[in-house]
Design a protein around this motif. Structure first.
Motif, short mmCIF file in Angstrom:
data_model
loop_
_atom_site.label_atom_id
_atom_site.label_comp_id
_atom_site.label_asym_id
_atom_site.label_seq_id
_atom_site.Cartn_x
_atom_site.Cartn_y
_atom_site.Cartn_z
N ASP A 47 -21.61 14.22 -18.66
CA ASP A 47 -20.84 13.55 -17.61
C ASP A 47 -20.79 12.03 -17.80
OD1 ASP A 47 -23.54 13.24 -17.17
OD2 ASP A 47 -23.42 13.44 -14.98
N TYR A 48 -21.34 11.53 -18.90
CA TYR A 48 -21.35 10.09 -19.16
C TYR A 48 -19.98 9.63 -19.63
CZ TYR A 48 -22.22 5.73 -21.73
OH TYR A 48 -22.15 4.45 -22.22
N VAL A 49 -19.49 8.52 -19.06
CA VAL A 49 -18.21 7.94 -19.45
C VAL A 49 -18.50 6.63 -20.19
CG1 VAL A 49 -15.99 7.04 -18.67
CG2 VAL A 49 -17.07 8.95 -17.44
N PRO A 50 -18.28 6.59 -21.50
CA PRO A 50 -18.64 5.38 -22.28
C PRO A 50 -17.64 4.24 -22.09
CG PRO A 50 -17.65 7.03 -23.71
CD PRO A 50 -17.77 7.67 -22.35
N HIS A 51 -18.14 3.03 -22.15
CA HIS A 51 -17.32 1.81 -22.14
C HIS A 51 -17.85 0.86 -23.20
CE1 HIS A 51 -15.19 2.87 -18.42
NE2 HIS A 51 -16.37 3.26 -17.92
N ASN A 52 -16.97 0.02 -23.70
CA ASN A 52 -17.38 -0.93 -24.75
C ASN A 52 -18.49 -1.87 -24.28
OD1 ASN A 52 -15.53 0.17 -26.47
ND2 ASN A 52 -14.09 -1.54 -26.43
N TRP A 53 -18.45 -2.26 -23.01
CA TRP A 53 -19.46 -3.21 -22.55
C TRP A 53 -20.85 -2.58 -22.49
CZ3 TRP A 53 -22.04 -2.23 -17.95
CH2 TRP A 53 -21.44 -1.32 -17.06
N HIS A 54 -20.91 -1.24 -22.39
CA HIS A 54 -22.21 -0.56 -22.45
C HIS A 54 -22.87 -0.82 -23.81
CE1 HIS A 54 -20.81 2.65 -19.28
NE2 HIS A 54 -20.88 1.42 -18.80
N ALA A 55 -22.06 -0.67 -24.88
CA ALA A 55 -22.59 -0.90 -26.23
C ALA A 55 -23.04 -2.36 -26.40
CB ALA A 55 -21.54 -0.54 -27.28
N THR A 56 -22.32 -3.28 -25.77
CA THR A 56 -22.69 -4.69 -25.85
C THR A 56 -24.05 -4.95 -25.18
OG1 THR A 56 -20.39 -5.43 -25.93
CG2 THR A 56 -22.02 -7.03 -25.18
N LEU A 57 -24.27 -4.33 -24.02
CA LEU A 57 -25.56 -4.47 -23.34
C LEU A 57 -26.69 -3.88 -24.18
CD1 LEU A 57 -24.64 -3.67 -19.61
CD2 LEU A 57 -25.12 -5.90 -20.62
N LEU A 58 -26.43 -2.74 -24.80
CA LEU A 58 -27.44 -2.12 -25.67
C LEU A 58 -27.68 -2.99 -26.90
CD1 LEU A 58 -26.21 1.58 -25.38
CD2 LEU A 58 -28.35 0.66 -24.48
N PHE A 59 -26.63 -3.61 -27.41
CA PHE A 59 -26.74 -4.58 -28.51
C PHE A 59 -27.71 -5.68 -28.12
CE2 PHE A 59 -24.27 -6.99 -31.90
CZ PHE A 59 -24.91 -8.20 -31.75
N TRP A 60 -27.53 -6.25 -26.94
CA TRP A 60 -28.41 -7.33 -26.48
C TRP A 60 -29.86 -6.86 -26.35
CZ3 TRP A 60 -24.72 -9.46 -22.10
CH2 TRP A 60 -23.68 -10.17 -22.71
N ALA A 61 -30.05 -5.63 -25.91
CA ALA A 61 -31.40 -5.10 -25.76
C ALA A 61 -32.09 -5.02 -27.13
CB ALA A 61 -31.36 -3.72 -25.11
N VAL A 62 -31.36 -4.57 -28.15
CA VAL A 62 -31.92 -4.51 -29.50
C VAL A 62 -32.27 -5.91 -29.99
CG1 VAL A 62 -31.41 -3.93 -31.91
CG2 VAL A 62 -30.71 -2.37 -30.08
N ALA A 63 -31.38 -6.87 -29.74
CA ALA A 63 -31.62 -8.25 -30.17
C ALA A 63 -32.86 -8.84 -29.49
CB ALA A 63 -30.39 -9.11 -29.88
N LEU A 64 -33.05 -8.55 -28.21
CA LEU A 64 -34.21 -9.05 -27.48
C LEU A 64 -35.51 -8.43 -28.01
CD1 LEU A 64 -32.87 -9.14 -23.80
CD2 LEU A 64 -33.37 -11.09 -25.30
N PHE A 65 -35.45 -7.16 -28.38
CA PHE A 65 -36.62 -6.50 -28.99
C PHE A 65 -37.00 -7.21 -30.28
CE2 PHE A 65 -38.00 -3.39 -32.23
CZ PHE A 65 -39.23 -3.04 -31.69
N ALA A 66 -36.01 -7.54 -31.11
CA ALA A 66 -36.27 -8.23 -32.37
C ALA A 66 -36.85 -9.61 -32.13
CB ALA A 66 -34.97 -8.33 -33.18
N VAL A 67 -36.36 -10.31 -31.11
CA VAL A 67 -36.89 -11.63 -30.77
C VAL A 67 -38.36 -11.54 -30.39
CG1 VAL A 67 -36.79 -13.51 -29.10
CG2 VAL A 67 -34.69 -12.64 -30.08
N GLY A 68 -38.70 -10.53 -29.60
CA GLY A 68 -40.08 -10.37 -29.15
C GLY A 68 -41.06 -10.22 -30.31
N ILE A 69 -40.70 -9.37 -31.29
CA ILE A 69 -41.57 -9.16 -32.44
C ILE A 69 -41.65 -10.43 -33.29
CG2 ILE A 69 -41.92 -7.84 -34.56
CD1 ILE A 69 -42.43 -6.18 -32.13
N ASN A 70 -40.53 -11.11 -33.48
CA ASN A 70 -40.48 -12.28 -34.36
C ASN A 70 -41.22 -13.48 -33.79
OD1 ASN A 70 -38.58 -12.40 -36.99
ND2 ASN A 70 -37.88 -10.78 -35.62
N CYS A 71 -41.17 -13.65 -32.49
CA CYS A 71 -41.74 -14.86 -31.89
C CYS A 71 -43.25 -14.79 -31.70
CB CYS A 71 -41.06 -15.16 -30.56
SG CYS A 71 -39.38 -15.80 -30.75
#
Length: 525
Positions: free
Chosen positions: A156-180
């Motif tokens: 029943d999930y309806v995908p939108h492009n902005w969902h992928a963008t938010l998930l993109f940001w979550a991945v980027a924040l995870f990488a920042v946490g490990i690197n810093c």
């Protein structure tokens, strides 16, 4: 006894670090980063940046559409050989000058004095383009893979492009946490991911090949396809190479971590060459398995997840849960890869800023003493890719062109240094040993000396020449659209992005950089 062994290992590590710092000083650079990586952790770093078998799973449709099963097989072999020869060239250069600057530093030491400044500057920006695009693409693929998993498991999930963008940001924040965090967390993290990289391969290969219906060897090794509608099969084959080329993207990652590795002149080339051997072998094995287990390919192409491989797994297992587990392995590896890509991207940005090639270089070249990490460069890289993620909200097609920008940016930087190295080795411009232990070597205007990793004689020339031929093909076809009939949705705009950034960098050069950028700055005299 154990205490004595531990003490000896610490002394050996200290001696290696001291020798590395002395070699760095001979290139005019002051050591400011901590050498937390060893050979094994750097091998894990290199292997999990490439993640070739995972890349083949996600992107194999590009080679299949233009080339077919046989084109994908023979295209992969060609790319593997081309990448291996390219890695040999990069390994020779990294052994000569193991600095985080990489390509632009090598360019400054190899180029004629008259053109050194501008050529080195442009090479630095090509590397910036390539790494920022590679990191952005990695985060985007991870975000869209997570979204694909949600589509697979939640009807029943309806995908939108902005969902992928938010998930993109979550991945980027995870990488920042490990690197810093800094310290030894990143090396240990990469060593652990190497184990998952190998085990994950078998966790997917075994159930896929055991449970799926198999095609014939004739279909896999002799069937060529031209679904892009190109005038000839040969042209279609070369356009389809892009997927295999991107599966090996980021080969110079270890180079930009050189100032954080012990015995860098040996460890960096070794990790690079082992990574292309390991990843090439795993990638080829997974490609063959995927091609034999395609099932109903048309159904897979039209998968609502956006990724045909998930439909192939589903057809093979007949289980949504099993497919989700297998796809989660690929997704997890992609997320962990983003950590290493951020590290390499930020170190390259930091090094170029240290040599005054980037606007605001005084800020981005700072290293925080507590963590010995260039935190501002890490944050700048993260902000850039997060802004790039906004493109996806308007058009996923436009964002996909970052794949091509990744190839064009990195490979064009490789081509410049490979061409200069070929010229130098053919004219005898590189010595076997330096004159004096304290002599400045392998930097702008200094003596050129081969490092520990070197392919001498005619074999070195042949490998260098083949690498240039391969890279020219890869760059040329990275700008092509996937089909002969071009529409807004199939147009490849990467040439605009790549040369647009080059144009902006030239404008900055004319206005400002030509007054402050002179190649690698001599920090130690």
């Amino acid at each position: 006894m154990k205490h004595m062994e531990a003490t000896s290992m610490q002394e050996l590590g200290g001696q290696s670090s001291k020798a590395d710092d002395e070699n760095l000083a001979r290139m005019g650079k002051r050591p400011v980063l901590k050498r937390n990586f060893g050979l094994l952790s750097m091998l894990g770093f290199s292997c999990t940046i490439l993640i070739t078998w995972e890349g083949i799973v996600v992107l194999f449709l590009q080679a299949y559409s233009n080339g077919g099963p046989a084109g994908a097989v023979y295209g992969f072999i060609f790319v593997w050989l081309g990448v291996a020869s390219t890695f040999v060239v990069l390994s020779e250069l990294a052994s000569m000058a193991p600095t985080s600057g990489g390509q632009y530093h090598w360019c400054s030491m190899l180029a004629p004095p008259s053109g050194m400044k501008l050529v080195s500057y442009l090479t630095g920006w090509l590397t910036v383009i390539g790494w920022q695009a590679t990191y952005a693409t990695s985060c985007y693929l991870c975000g869209s893979l997570i979204q694909g998993l949600i589509i697979l498991t939640q009807k029943d999930y309806v995908p939108h492009n902005w969902h992928a963008t938010l998930l993109f940001w979550a991945v980027a924040l995870f990488a920042v946490g490990i690197n810093c965090v800094g310290g030894r967390l990143l090396p240990r993290f990469e060593g652990f991911i190497l184990i998952l990289h190998v085990l994950g391969f078998f966790a997917i290969l075994i159930p896929l090949t055991y449970m799926a219906d198999h095609g014939t060897a004739k279909e896999v090794f002799t069937q060529f396809l031209n679904l892009g509608g190109f005038p000839t099969q040969g042209l279609s084959f070369f356009v389809g190479l892009v997927g295999c080329v991107f599966a090996f993207a980021g080969g110079d990652a270890a180079v930009h971590m050189s100032e954080e590795i012990t015995n860098a002149a040996v460890a960096v080339p070794t990790s690079m060459m082992l990574s292309v051997l390991i990843n090439g072998s795993l990638g080829f094995g997974m490609l063959i398995a995927m091609l034999f287990c395609l099932g109903n390919i048309q159904q897979s192409i039209n998968s609502p997840t956006g990724y045909p491989f998930m439909a192939i797994f589903l057809q093979a297992t007949g289980s949504v849960a099993g497919t989700a587990v297998m796809a989660s392995i690929v997704t997890t590896m992609g997320i962990t890869t983003s950590v290493g890509m951020l590290a390499s991207s930020s170190r390259q940005m930091w090094a170029f800023a240290r040599d005054r090639g980037i606007p605001g270089w005084r800020i981005w070249s700072q290293v925080h003493g507590g963590t010995a990490v260039p935190v501002y460069s890490v944050l700048l890289t993260t902000v850039i890719v997060c802004l790039l993620a906004l493109i996806n909200i308007g058009s996923a097609v436009a964002f996909n062109d970052l794949v091509a920008m990744s190839i064009s940016g990195l490979y064009m930087s490789y081509m410049v240094v490979a061409g200069l190295l070929l010229y130098r080795r053919c004219t005898g411009g590189i010595s076997k040993t330096a004159n004096g232990e304290s002599a400045v070597v392998n930097t702008a205007g200094a003596t050129l000396v081969w490092g520990p990793f070197h392919v001498p004689g005619i074999w070195g020339i042949l490998i260098n020449a083949f690498a240039l031929i391969y890279m020219t093909i890869a760059v040329f076809f990275s700008f092509w659209p996937p089909s002969w009939q071009v529409t807004v949705n199939t147009m490849n705009f990467s040439v605009v992005g790549t040369f647009g950034v080059i144009l902006l960098s030239l404008i900055y050069y004319v206005i400002r950089a030509r007054h402050i950028y002179n190649g690698p700055v001599m920090e130690v005299f």
